[in-house]
Design a protein around this motif. Structure first.
Motif, mmCIF file in Angstrom:
data_model
loop_
_atom_site.group_PDB
_atom_site.id
_atom_site.type_symbol
_atom_site.label_atom_id
_atom_site.label_comp_id
_atom_site.label_asym_id
_atom_site.label_seq_id
_atom_site.Cartn_x
_atom_site.Cartn_y
_atom_site.Cartn_z
ATOM 1 N N LEU A 20 27.005 -80.244 30.325
ATOM 2 C CA LEU A 20 26.519 -81.201 31.150
ATOM 3 C C LEU A 20 26.060 -80.319 32.652
ATOM 4 C CD1 LEU A 20 28.720 -84.211 31.170
ATOM 5 C CD2 LEU A 20 26.471 -84.315 30.380
ATOM 6 N N PHE A 21 26.994 -79.314 32.950
ATOM 7 C CA PHE A 21 26.742 -78.592 34.377
ATOM 8 C C PHE A 21 25.635 -77.774 34.015
ATOM 9 C CE2 PHE A 21 27.452 -74.604 36.605
ATOM 10 C CZ PHE A 21 27.311 -74.871 37.610
ATOM 11 N N MET A 22 25.533 -76.960 32.863
ATOM 12 C CA MET A 22 24.519 -76.164 32.471
ATOM 13 C C MET A 22 23.112 -76.579 32.220
ATOM 14 S SD MET A 22 26.108 -73.171 32.689
ATOM 15 C CE MET A 22 24.606 -72.002 32.136
ATOM 16 N N GLY A 23 23.162 -77.811 31.611
ATOM 17 C CA GLY A 23 21.935 -78.694 31.369
ATOM 18 C C GLY A 23 21.574 -79.127 32.837
ATOM 19 N N LYS A 24 22.356 -79.681 33.734
ATOM 20 C CA LYS A 24 21.699 -80.160 34.984
ATOM 21 C C LYS A 24 21.292 -78.904 35.967
ATOM 22 C CE LYS A 24 23.223 -82.483 39.154
ATOM 23 N NZ LYS A 24 24.355 -82.900 39.872
ATOM 24 N N LEU A 25 21.792 -77.556 35.747
ATOM 25 C CA LEU A 25 21.588 -76.502 36.396
ATOM 26 C C LEU A 25 19.926 -75.970 35.934
ATOM 27 C CD1 LEU A 25 22.500 -74.359 38.664
ATOM 28 C CD2 LEU A 25 22.928 -72.982 36.626
ATOM 29 N N PHE A 26 19.701 -76.350 34.667
ATOM 30 C CA PHE A 26 18.559 -75.584 34.031
ATOM 31 C C PHE A 26 17.355 -76.493 34.433
ATOM 32 C CE2 PHE A 26 15.443 -76.397 30.534
ATOM 33 C CZ PHE A 26 15.017 -75.304 30.597
ATOM 34 N N PHE A 27 17.718 -77.929 34.289
ATOM 35 C CA PHE A 27 16.456 -78.770 34.667
ATOM 36 C C PHE A 27 16.079 -78.920 36.091
ATOM 37 C CE2 PHE A 27 18.061 -80.202 30.314
ATOM 38 C CZ PHE A 27 16.529 -80.273 29.891
ATOM 39 N N SER A 28 17.524 -79.001 36.922
ATOM 40 C CA SER A 28 17.173 -78.770 38.356
ATOM 41 C C SER A 28 16.055 -77.663 38.766
ATOM 42 C CB SER A 28 18.217 -78.653 39.228
ATOM 43 O OG SER A 28 19.114 -79.947 39.042
ATOM 44 N N TRP A 29 16.450 -76.225 38.280
ATOM 45 C CA TRP A 29 15.524 -75.339 38.587
ATOM 46 C C TRP A 29 14.201 -75.314 37.926
ATOM 47 C CZ3 TRP A 29 15.985 -72.250 42.590
ATOM 48 C CH2 TRP A 29 17.270 -72.092 43.384
ATOM 49 N N ARG A 30 14.002 -75.953 36.697
ATOM 50 C CA ARG A 30 12.855 -76.000 36.208
ATOM 51 C C ARG A 30 12.021 -77.089 37.252
ATOM 52 N NH1 ARG A 30 11.574 -78.804 30.437
ATOM 53 N NH2 ARG A 30 12.227 -80.699 31.408
ATOM 54 N N ARG A 31 12.626 -78.199 37.675
ATOM 55 C CA ARG A 31 11.948 -78.948 38.561
ATOM 56 C C ARG A 31 11.464 -78.148 40.068
ATOM 57 N NH1 ARG A 31 9.474 -83.442 37.417
ATOM 58 N NH2 ARG A 31 11.499 -84.500 36.779
ATOM 59 N N TYR A 32 12.483 -77.433 40.334
ATOM 60 C CA TYR A 32 11.936 -76.627 41.872
ATOM 61 C C TYR A 32 10.496 -75.938 41.460
ATOM 62 C CZ TYR A 32 16.198 -77.966 44.092
ATOM 63 O OH TYR A 32 17.129 -78.497 44.765
ATOM 64 N N PHE A 33 11.025 -75.267 40.452
ATOM 65 C CA PHE A 33 9.417 -74.298 39.795
ATOM 66 C C PHE A 33 8.453 -75.204 39.636
ATOM 67 C CE2 PHE A 33 6.717 -72.391 36.671
ATOM 68 C CZ PHE A 33 6.660 -71.232 37.008
ATOM 69 N N GLN A 34 8.370 -76.342 39.270
ATOM 70 C CA GLN A 34 7.158 -77.246 39.098
ATOM 71 C C GLN A 34 6.863 -77.659 40.432
ATOM 72 O OE1 GLN A 34 8.881 -80.386 36.719
ATOM 73 N NE2 GLN A 34 8.317 -79.581 34.747
ATOM 74 N N TRP A 35 7.512 -78.189 41.414
ATOM 75 C CA TRP A 35 7.161 -78.441 42.772
ATOM 76 C C TRP A 35 6.535 -77.142 43.490
ATOM 77 C CZ3 TRP A 35 12.399 -81.084 44.531
ATOM 78 C CH2 TRP A 35 12.440 -82.540 43.866
ATOM 79 N N TYR A 36 6.994 -75.993 43.221
ATOM 80 C CA TYR A 36 6.684 -75.182 44.199
ATOM 81 C C TYR A 36 5.549 -74.237 43.690
ATOM 82 C CZ TYR A 36 10.266 -77.119 47.226
ATOM 83 O OH TYR A 36 10.915 -78.054 47.981
ATOM 84 N N PHE A 37 5.402 -74.127 42.388
ATOM 85 C CA PHE A 37 4.712 -73.166 41.725
ATOM 86 C C PHE A 37 3.491 -73.826 41.008
ATOM 87 C CE2 PHE A 37 8.431 -70.721 42.162
ATOM 88 C CZ PHE A 37 8.054 -69.615 42.825
#
Length: 280
Positions: A20-37
């Motif tokens: 659960l922790f690793m999945g949340k970390l991956f998808f959170s950073w993927r969202r940041y990438f979508q927002w800012y790039f």
């Protein structure tokens, strides 16, 4: 004769804390990438205090509910969280070609920003969590959007059906859950006119409106079909339905009928028999 949908029969999955922790970390950073790039210009960020002239959709939901085994202070804190989030969204103008992102506007709910422990739905039960209760806001915005020409780009359904139908005013499965930041609600304006979102936390209700530069040219009716409650081999119950939308012109002539989403949720209460659905 149309074929009825075949609904899945899935046993609840218990994932490890590490997964659960690793999945949340991956998808959170993927969202940041979508927002800012992906280009910030495509996300709505313009606000104005003056209202656009035409109201095209409105809705309100009660702030307080009599919930068994849920302390009232959690609901009182939820109202605090809703007020803070509403300040981040109220007056937003969604211009043609832009996308509304719930979490990009609200930001991460933290104690430092004034957010408190409200109701968080976790595996079918309510637990305290910072920023809890904001799903009521995303539910409201999603429901109003279904009554406009705006397009829902991203919506996540609730995995559990917590409340019986006694006081339900909308079809089961017509909400939108949010979890910072990877479970988001995103709405795109593919029309040629700007829309404005108005949100207000009243004394008794959370109130919202979508307003526009032009008067509405169509009306919408959101309804459910193929409603079914199934008793599963693992002992629980699943609830299923299909949410659709009829479109009418200003003379009330039907001009469209489209499927919006298909819902499947684990019931956290014993189904009443006979009831609104059937048990198979």
């Amino acid at each position: 004769m149309a074929m009825k949908p075949i609904y899945p029969s899935k046993e609840p999955v218990n994932r490890s804390k590490l997964r659960l922790f690793m999945g949340k970390l991956f998808f959170s950073w993927r969202r940041y990438f979508q927002w800012y790039f992906a280009g910030s210009a495509c996300y709505a960020a313009t606000f104005q205090t003056s209202q656009l002239p035409f109201k095209v959709a409105e809705h309100q939901t009660p702030l307080y509910r009599p919930l068994r085994n849920v302390d009232m202070w959690l609901q009182e804190n939820k109202v605090i969280n809703l007020k803070l989030a509403a300040e981040k969204i109220n007056g937003l103008v969604l211009k043609p070609g832009e996308t509304f992102s719930f979490w990009r506007l609200v930001g991460k709910p933290t104690r430092a920003k004034g957010f408190t422990e409200g109701m968080v739905l976790n595996n079918g039960s309510f637990v305290p969590g910072i920023g809890g209760g904001l799903c009521q806001l995303s539910n409201l915005i999603y429901w109003m959007t279904l009554h406009t020409p705006l397009q829902v780009k991203e919506r996540w359904r609730h995995t559990h059906d917590v409340f019986p139908d006694a006081e339900r005013t909308q079809p089961f499965g017509s909400g939108a859950t949010v979890v910072y930041n990877y479970i988001d609600l995103q709405i795109t304006n593919e029309t040629q006119y700007s829309y404005q979102l108005q949100i207000r936390v009243g004394v008794r209700c959370l109130e919202g409106e979508w307003r526009s530069e032009q008067p509405f040219t169509h009306t919408y009716e959101v309804y459910q079909s193929d409603h079914l409650i199934t008793q599963e081999w693992w002992g629980g119950y699943l609830r299923h339905n299909v949410i659709s939308r009829r479109v009418f012109d200003l003379e009330n002539n039907p001009v469209g009928d489209e499927i919006i989403t298909e819902n499947h949720a684990m019931m956290m209460y014993e189904p009443m028999l006979p009831g609104d659905g059937s048990v198979g």
